[in-house]
Design a protein around this motif. Structure first.
Motif, PDB file in Angstrom:
ATOM      1  N   GLY A 172       0.780  -1.164   0.072  1.00  0.00           N
ATOM      2  CA  GLY A 172      -0.084  -0.258  -0.077  1.00  0.00           C
ATOM      3  C   GLY A 172       1.120   1.284   0.061  1.00  0.00           C
ATOM      4  N   ALA A 173       2.078   1.090  -0.055  1.00  0.00           N
ATOM      5  CA  ALA A 173       2.883   2.218   0.153  1.00  0.00           C
ATOM      6  C   ALA A 173       3.179   2.895  -1.153  1.00  0.00           C
ATOM      7  CB  ALA A 173       4.324   1.858   0.943  1.00  0.00           C
ATOM      8  N   ASP A 174       3.299   4.105  -1.163  1.00  0.00           N
ATOM      9  CA  ASP A 174       3.631   5.089  -2.615  1.00  0.00           C
ATOM     10  C   ASP A 174       5.108   5.661  -2.258  1.00  0.00           C
ATOM     11  OD1 ASP A 174       1.858   7.605  -4.323  1.00  0.00           O
ATOM     12  OD2 ASP A 174       3.284   6.169  -4.901  1.00  0.00           O
ATOM     13  N   GLY A 175       5.978   4.973  -2.698  1.00  0.00           N
ATOM     14  CA  GLY A 175       7.373   5.372  -2.417  1.00  0.00           C
ATOM     15  C   GLY A 175       7.889   5.221  -1.158  1.00  0.00           C
ATOM     16  N   SER A 176       8.923   5.682  -0.649  1.00  0.00           N
ATOM     17  CA  SER A 176       9.569   5.623   0.873  1.00  0.00           C
ATOM     18  C   SER A 176       8.552   5.850   1.867  1.00  0.00           C
ATOM     19  CB  SER A 176      10.490   6.413   0.868  1.00  0.00           C
ATOM     20  OG  SER A 176      11.563   6.193  -0.140  1.00  0.00           O
ATOM     21  N   ASP A 177       8.655   4.893   2.788  1.00  0.00           N
ATOM     22  CA  ASP A 177       7.500   4.901   3.915  1.00  0.00           C
ATOM     23  C   ASP A 177       8.123   4.612   5.069  1.00  0.00           C
ATOM     24  OD1 ASP A 177       3.861   4.389   4.240  1.00  0.00           O
ATOM     25  OD2 ASP A 177       5.452   4.754   5.802  1.00  0.00           O
ATOM     26  N   ALA A 178       8.568   5.426   6.068  1.00  0.00           N
ATOM     27  CA  ALA A 178       9.470   4.994   7.195  1.00  0.00           C
ATOM     28  C   ALA A 178       8.351   3.948   8.108  1.00  0.00           C
ATOM     29  CB  ALA A 178       9.993   6.220   7.963  1.00  0.00           C
TER      30      ALA A 178
ATOM     31  N   ALA B  26      12.598 -15.312  14.311  1.00  0.00           N
ATOM     32  CA  ALA B  26      12.444 -15.900  15.714  1.00  0.00           C
ATOM     33  C   ALA B  26      11.537 -17.206  15.640  1.00  0.00           C
ATOM     34  CB  ALA B  26      11.716 -14.940  16.554  1.00  0.00           C
ATOM     35  N   ARG B  27      10.647 -17.379  14.413  1.00  0.00           N
ATOM     36  CA  ARG B  27      10.042 -18.438  14.240  1.00  0.00           C
ATOM     37  C   ARG B  27      10.715 -19.485  13.194  1.00  0.00           C
ATOM     38  NH1 ARG B  27       4.780 -16.472  11.449  1.00  0.00           N
ATOM     39  NH2 ARG B  27       4.068 -18.986  11.308  1.00  0.00           N
ATOM     40  N   GLY B  28      11.943 -19.210  12.869  1.00  0.00           N
ATOM     41  CA  GLY B  28      12.947 -20.039  12.239  1.00  0.00           C
ATOM     42  C   GLY B  28      12.487 -20.146  10.677  1.00  0.00           C
ATOM     43  N   ALA B  29      11.812 -18.934  10.297  1.00  0.00           N
ATOM     44  CA  ALA B  29      11.490 -18.760   8.904  1.00  0.00           C
ATOM     45  C   ALA B  29      12.484 -17.842   8.272  1.00  0.00           C
ATOM     46  CB  ALA B  29      10.050 -18.190   8.600  1.00  0.00           C
ATOM     47  N   THR B  30      13.768 -18.268   8.095  1.00  0.00           N
ATOM     48  CA  THR B  30      14.881 -17.283   7.811  1.00  0.00           C
ATOM     49  C   THR B  30      14.630 -16.563   6.213  1.00  0.00           C
ATOM     50  OG1 THR B  30      15.856 -19.364   6.934  1.00  0.00           O
ATOM     51  CG2 THR B  30      16.537 -18.398   9.021  1.00  0.00           C
ATOM     52  N   ALA B  31      14.093 -17.399   5.255  1.00  0.00           N
ATOM     53  CA  ALA B  31      13.886 -17.047   3.949  1.00  0.00           C
ATOM     54  C   ALA B  31      12.890 -15.902   4.035  1.00  0.00           C
ATOM     55  CB  ALA B  31      13.471 -18.087   3.189  1.00  0.00           C
ATOM     56  N   SER B  32      11.904 -16.004   4.704  1.00  0.00           N
ATOM     57  CA  SER B  32      10.743 -14.978   4.808  1.00  0.00           C
ATOM     58  C   SER B  32      11.296 -13.797   5.537  1.00  0.00           C
ATOM     59  CB  SER B  32       9.455 -15.688   5.563  1.00  0.00           C
ATOM     60  OG  SER B  32       9.010 -16.508   4.927  1.00  0.00           O
ATOM     61  N   ALA B  33      12.013 -14.038   6.743  1.00  0.00           N
ATOM     62  CA  ALA B  33      12.692 -12.797   7.308  1.00  0.00           C
ATOM     63  C   ALA B  33      13.852 -12.084   6.263  1.00  0.00           C
ATOM     64  CB  ALA B  33      13.501 -13.466   8.538  1.00  0.00           C
ATOM     65  N   ALA B  34      14.567 -12.796   5.689  1.00  0.00           N
ATOM     66  CA  ALA B  34      15.293 -11.999   4.805  1.00  0.00           C
ATOM     67  C   ALA B  34      14.526 -11.234   3.605  1.00  0.00           C
ATOM     68  CB  ALA B  34      16.106 -13.115   3.957  1.00  0.00           C
ATOM     69  N   GLU B  35      13.512 -11.660   3.063  1.00  0.00           N
ATOM     70  CA  GLU B  35      12.690 -11.124   2.247  1.00  0.00           C
ATOM     71  C   GLU B  35      12.040  -9.792   2.775  1.00  0.00           C
ATOM     72  OE1 GLU B  35       8.518 -11.596  -0.502  1.00  0.00           O
ATOM     73  OE2 GLU B  35       9.163 -13.002   0.625  1.00  0.00           O
ATOM     74  N   LEU B  36      11.410 -10.013   4.005  1.00  0.00           N
ATOM     75  CA  LEU B  36      10.920  -8.817   4.681  1.00  0.00           C
ATOM     76  C   LEU B  36      11.895  -7.690   4.997  1.00  0.00           C
ATOM     77  CD1 LEU B  36       8.716 -10.971   6.832  1.00  0.00           C
ATOM     78  CD2 LEU B  36       7.760  -9.280   5.197  1.00  0.00           C
ATOM     79  N   ALA B  37      13.180  -8.140   5.413  1.00  0.00           N
ATOM     80  CA  ALA B  37      14.018  -7.107   5.500  1.00  0.00           C
ATOM     81  C   ALA B  37      14.402  -6.158   4.375  1.00  0.00           C
ATOM     82  CB  ALA B  37      15.119  -7.945   6.468  1.00  0.00           C
ATOM     83  N   GLU B  38      14.502  -7.133   3.228  1.00  0.00           N
ATOM     84  CA  GLU B  38      14.848  -6.158   2.057  1.00  0.00           C
ATOM     85  C   GLU B  38      13.836  -5.499   1.673  1.00  0.00           C
ATOM     86  OE1 GLU B  38      16.332  -7.380  -2.243  1.00  0.00           O
ATOM     87  OE2 GLU B  38      15.805  -9.114  -1.060  1.00  0.00           O
ATOM     88  N   LEU B  39      12.464  -5.793   1.920  1.00  0.00           N
ATOM     89  CA  LEU B  39      11.288  -4.840   1.715  1.00  0.00           C
ATOM     90  C   LEU B  39      11.445  -3.865   2.520  1.00  0.00           C
ATOM     91  CD1 LEU B  39       8.268  -7.205   1.245  1.00  0.00           C
ATOM     92  CD2 LEU B  39       9.303  -5.911  -0.410  1.00  0.00           C
ATOM     93  N   ALA B  40      11.944  -3.811   3.843  1.00  0.00           N
ATOM     94  CA  ALA B  40      12.140  -2.819   4.816  1.00  0.00           C
ATOM     95  C   ALA B  40      13.113  -1.797   4.269  1.00  0.00           C
ATOM     96  CB  ALA B  40      12.318  -3.270   6.172  1.00  0.00           C
ATOM     97  N   ALA B  41      14.090  -2.473   3.796  1.00  0.00           N
ATOM     98  CA  ALA B  41      15.325  -1.365   3.122  1.00  0.00           C
ATOM     99  C   ALA B  41      14.866  -0.712   2.033  1.00  0.00           C
ATOM    100  CB  ALA B  41      16.345  -2.526   3.002  1.00  0.00           C
ATOM    101  N   ASP B  42      14.295  -1.381   1.220  1.00  0.00           N
ATOM    102  CA  ASP B  42      13.469  -0.688   0.081  1.00  0.00           C
ATOM    103  C   ASP B  42      12.662   0.494   0.155  1.00  0.00           C
ATOM    104  OD1 ASP B  42      13.269  -3.604  -1.984  1.00  0.00           O
ATOM    105  OD2 ASP B  42      14.922  -2.537  -1.508  1.00  0.00           O
ATOM    106  N   LEU B  43      11.790   0.374   1.447  1.00  0.00           N
ATOM    107  CA  LEU B  43      10.851   1.593   1.757  1.00  0.00           C
ATOM    108  C   LEU B  43      11.531   2.433   2.729  1.00  0.00           C
ATOM    109  CD1 LEU B  43       7.534  -0.258   2.434  1.00  0.00           C
ATOM    110  CD2 LEU B  43       8.572   0.941   0.322  1.00  0.00           C
ATOM    111  N   THR B  44      12.636   2.351   3.288  1.00  0.00           N
ATOM    112  CA  THR B  44      13.390   3.052   4.091  1.00  0.00           C
ATOM    113  C   THR B  44      13.765   4.468   3.450  1.00  0.00           C
ATOM    114  OG1 THR B  44      14.114   1.369   5.530  1.00  0.00           O
ATOM    115  CG2 THR B  44      15.255   3.505   5.863  1.00  0.00           C
ATOM    116  N   PRO B  45      13.359   5.750   3.776  1.00  0.00           N
ATOM    117  CA  PRO B  45      13.705   6.956   3.295  1.00  0.00           C
ATOM    118  C   PRO B  45      15.411   7.118   3.338  1.00  0.00           C
ATOM    119  CG  PRO B  45      11.849   7.317   4.757  1.00  0.00           C
ATOM    120  CD  PRO B  45      12.568   5.878   5.071  1.00  0.00           C
TER     121      PRO B  45
END
Length: 397
Positions: free
Chosen positions: A357-363, A378-397
């Motif tokens: 739902g983000a439109d560009g960078s969104d802290a 923490a749940r042991g889903a390392t692949a999902s964790a890496a993907e989510l972290a990458e998405l977080a980096a992409d949206l960080t201003p």
């Protein structure tokens, strides 16, 4: 194909094995899979099922949760504490500790569950659309199934051939060659297509018309039914020697069916397409008017776009969900994702909707994604964790 499935079920009491039904979308894999599940329930009375859904392919352990279902509650007391805790943390049944559960421990817990069930008699593990199984579930299932020795456990899976990319669940690394089989589903013959259209749609075509339908659909039964519905609806026939007037692609054909639905119905279906586990109550709560939602869903059901499984909703074919989503303007899709993020409580699912739902960078969205990445780790889903972290980096201003 039915004979191959019956023969496979007959071999399960002798030891573990697998049978994969593969083919393109709409070729009939799920129909055969459902027949195999029904036959296994009749023979064994023990079947664990999971239907892969594209929207859930990114949700950690969604497939494993569906597969184990009520069996986990029954088997959990018999699991050794470390494995039981690892499995419960992975499935959000227990709070994570300081150390995330190891995928190996989760897989061994699943193995224990399968062995406990197999002590009563033969067991079938049935996966529909295995290409949509989330990587976390695929990983622990592989660990469990690879360690089966003489247990009467069989795996019946469907796998779509197409441009979806890599499949998380690779059976080649789970079962030895002599323990796995594959049935590749090909196009229908002319006689089979004639029977299909006559029995399903009461549509009688001449032989030349049937030939043109088979050529236009390459013998795909789902495509043939869609084209047959269009012919029946418009009551048209092609002139001799001329091709059938069909859309350039199946997307256009299915999009035409969606375009006949009212705008409000499409808005409701956009919610269904965006949700990982849509239900009538959830869609109603998000849309705000139960009467209008039910009217919209009734129109979609009559048009053959969605199906109701008790209170759960699903599109009659995954392509319909994709088309419904892609045809909506991007601003409307973003608004839907923002609404879902505000309404849902699951940390990972909410974060993904914030990202969409983000439109560009969104802290703020980046912060939620980072928190979701930490929970997934923490749940042991390392692949999902890496993907989510990458998405977080992409949206960080």
């Amino acid at each position: 194909e039915l004979t191959s499935i019956e023969a496979f079920l007959g071999r399960i009491p002798e030891g573990p094995g697998a049978l994969v039904l593969s083919g393109e979308a709409g070729i009939g894999k799920t129909i055969l899979w459902e027949n195999g599940v029904e036959e296994a329930e009749r023979r064994f009375g023990q079947v664990l099922t999971c239907r892969g859904v594209e929207a859930e392919a990114s949700l950690s352990f969604a497939g494993l949760s569906d597969l184990l279902g009520a069996a986990l509650e029954e088997a959990a007391p018999s699991l050794v504490p470390p494995r039981r805790r690892a499995l419960e943390v992975a499935l959000l049944l227990a709070e994570p500790g300081e150390q995330p559960p190891d995928a190996h421990a989760i897989g061994l817990a699943v193995l224990d569950v399968l062995r406990l069930l197999a002590e009563r008699g033969p067991l079938l593990v049935a996966l529909d659309d295995a290409q949509w199984l989330d990587p976390a579930s695929a990983g622990v299932l592989s660990i469990a199934l690879r360690r089966l020795t003489g247990e009467p456990v069989g795996l019946l899976a469907t796998l779509r051939r197409g441009p979806e990319g890599a499949v998380a669940f690779e059976l080649d690394h789970v079962f030895a060659a002599e323990r796995r089989g594959q049935v590749s589903l090909g196009p229908l013959s002319l006689g089979a297509m004639h029977s299909l259209l006559r029995e399903q749609l009461e549509l009688e075509l001449t032989r030349p018309e049937l030939v043109r339908v088979q050529e236009a659909t390459a013998g795909n039964p789902f495509f043939a039914l869609e084209l047959g519905r269009e012919l029946a609806r418009t009551n048209t026939r092609s002139a001799a020697g001329r091709s059938l007037r069909v859309p350039d692609s199946l997307h256009e054909l299915l999009g035409g069916r969606l375009s006949r639905l009212p705008g409000e119905t499409l808005d409701v279906l956009l919610l269904v397409a965006a949700l990982a586990r849509p239900t009538v109550d959830l869609v109603t709560g998000l849309y705000g008017s139960r009467d209008r939602v039910l009217a919209a869903l009734e129109a979609a059901v009559q048009e053959g776009v969605v199906e109701l499984d008790e209170s759960r909703l699903r599109f009659s074919h995954p392509l319909l969900a994709s088309i419904c989503y892609e045809q909506a303007p991007i601003w409307k899709r973003q608004a839907v994702h923002r609404a879902l993020a505000a309404a849902l409580t699951d940390v990972e699912e909410r974060a993904r909707h914030l990202a969409l739902g983000a439109d560009g960078s969104d802290a703020a969205a980046a912060s939620h994604l980072e928190a979701a990445a930490e929970q997934a780790a923490a749940r042991g889903a390392t692949a999902s964790a890496a993907e989510l972290a990458e998405l977080a980096a992409d949206l960080t201003p």
